[in-house]
Design a protein around this motif. Structure first.
Motif, PDB file in Angstrom:
ATOM      1  N   UNK A   1     -16.167 -15.971  10.442  1.00 51.48           N
ATOM      2  CA  UNK A   1     -15.196 -17.145  10.678  1.00 51.48           C
ATOM      3  C   UNK A   1     -16.043 -18.421  11.027  1.00 51.48           C
ATOM      4  N   UNK A   2     -15.531 -19.609  10.543  1.00 54.63           N
ATOM      5  CA  UNK A   2     -15.811 -20.732  10.963  1.00 54.63           C
ATOM      6  C   UNK A   2     -15.105 -21.741  11.615  1.00 54.63           C
ATOM      7  N   UNK A   3     -15.750 -22.273  12.607  1.00 54.35           N
ATOM      8  CA  UNK A   3     -15.092 -23.010  13.598  1.00 54.35           C
ATOM      9  C   UNK A   3     -15.739 -24.787  13.446  1.00 54.35           C
ATOM     10  N   UNK A   4     -14.646 -25.641  13.634  1.00 55.78           N
ATOM     11  CA  UNK A   4     -15.100 -27.024  13.666  1.00 55.78           C
ATOM     12  C   UNK A   4     -14.276 -27.647  14.882  1.00 55.78           C
TER      13      UNK A   4
ATOM     14  N   UNK B   1      -7.727 -33.664   9.667  1.00 58.75           N
ATOM     15  CA  UNK B   1      -6.901 -32.436  10.071  1.00 58.75           C
ATOM     16  C   UNK B   1      -6.024 -31.933   8.920  1.00 58.75           C
ATOM     17  N   UNK B   2      -5.504 -32.851   8.110  1.00 61.26           N
ATOM     18  CA  UNK B   2      -4.808 -32.349   6.663  1.00 61.26           C
ATOM     19  C   UNK B   2      -5.773 -31.851   5.741  1.00 61.26           C
ATOM     20  N   UNK B   3      -6.969 -32.510   5.390  1.00 67.88           N
ATOM     21  CA  UNK B   3      -7.785 -31.933   4.916  1.00 67.88           C
ATOM     22  C   UNK B   3      -8.511 -30.450   5.133  1.00 67.88           C
ATOM     23  N   UNK B   4      -8.802 -30.137   6.480  1.00 66.38           N
ATOM     24  CA  UNK B   4      -8.861 -28.950   6.735  1.00 66.38           C
ATOM     25  C   UNK B   4      -8.128 -27.911   6.527  1.00 66.38           C
TER      26      UNK B   4
ATOM     27  N   UNK C   1      -7.683 -24.155   4.502  1.00 69.15           N
ATOM     28  CA  UNK C   1      -7.341 -22.832   5.147  1.00 69.15           C
ATOM     29  C   UNK C   1      -7.858 -22.840   6.566  1.00 69.15           C
ATOM     30  N   UNK C   2      -8.124 -23.966   7.063  1.00 64.11           N
ATOM     31  CA  UNK C   2      -8.493 -24.094   8.548  1.00 64.11           C
ATOM     32  C   UNK C   2      -7.351 -23.971   9.425  1.00 64.11           C
ATOM     33  N   UNK C   3      -7.149 -23.190  10.489  1.00 66.81           N
ATOM     34  CA  UNK C   3      -5.961 -23.389  11.318  1.00 66.81           C
ATOM     35  C   UNK C   3      -6.448 -23.976  12.840  1.00 66.81           C
TER      36      UNK C   3
ATOM     37  N   UNK D   1     -10.398 -26.052  15.243  1.00 64.85           N
ATOM     38  CA  UNK D   1      -9.759 -25.336  13.915  1.00 64.85           C
ATOM     39  C   UNK D   1     -10.582 -24.262  13.538  1.00 64.85           C
ATOM     40  N   UNK D   2     -10.245 -23.238  13.009  1.00 67.13           N
ATOM     41  CA  UNK D   2     -11.076 -22.282  12.520  1.00 67.13           C
ATOM     42  C   UNK D   2     -10.557 -21.637  11.094  1.00 67.13           C
TER      43      UNK D   2
END
Length: 162
Positions: free
Chosen positions: A116-119, A129-132, A136-138, A156-157
């Motif tokens: 997984x990837x976090x930011x 936020x919309x871009x991520x 597929x980031x939640x 977001x992940x």
């Protein structure tokens, strides 16, 4: 050095490649325009040398127009990637540069074992936020007063299937 050229239908051509220490002055100039609390030269050098195992730049017209940096975090139970920084020059936004930088860093971190990837993103940065979310980031949770100025940070992940 890994490079690739793109012309994503937006009338521009840009290249993605691994960053190197010689890129730091241009990265810093872009970072200072993009962020209210930039890492600065010393912080960027430390990050590049100590914990950002994945760092890419996008170049166009002979200059750096974007960058992304991240690394691997191992909790002992799970290995995940952490995107620590991403910036794209204003005139190259909405043209595929950020999406391609994220794609490269995700691929690299997955190759290093991330499931997984976090930011983190400023709670007020609705554009990011919309871009991520489109990638597929939640939204996972909020860090209270995460940034130096006291603004909250949204974590977001994105999880990958095995």
């Amino acid at each position: 050095m890994v490079t690739a050229g793109f012309n994503p239908g937006h009338g521009i051509t840009f290249m993605i490649r691994k960053a190197n220490p010689g890129d730091i002055p241009e990265i810093i100039a872009l970072e200072e325009k993009a962020f209210t609390d930039p890492w600065g030269e010393a912080g960027m050098r430390d990050a590049m040398n100590l914990y950002l195992s994945s760092f890419f730049v996008a170049t166009a017209a002979g200059r750096i127009v974007g960058f992304s940096g991240g690394g691997i975090e191992d909790t002992g139970d799970v290995i995940y990637g952490h995107i620590c920084t991403l910036a794209v020059a204003d005139e190259y936004r909405q043209r595929g540069v950020g999406r391609e930088l994220i794609s490269w860093i995700e691929y690299d971190l997955r190759q290093k074992g991330a499931s997984a990837i976090e930011l983190e993103v400023r709670i007020s940065n609705h554009t990011a936020i919309t871009f991520y979310k489109k990638l597929g980031y939640q939204e996972v949770f909020v860090y209270d007063s995460y940034y130096k100025d006291g603004e909250d940070g949204l974590v977001m992940m994105r999880w990958f299937s095995s």
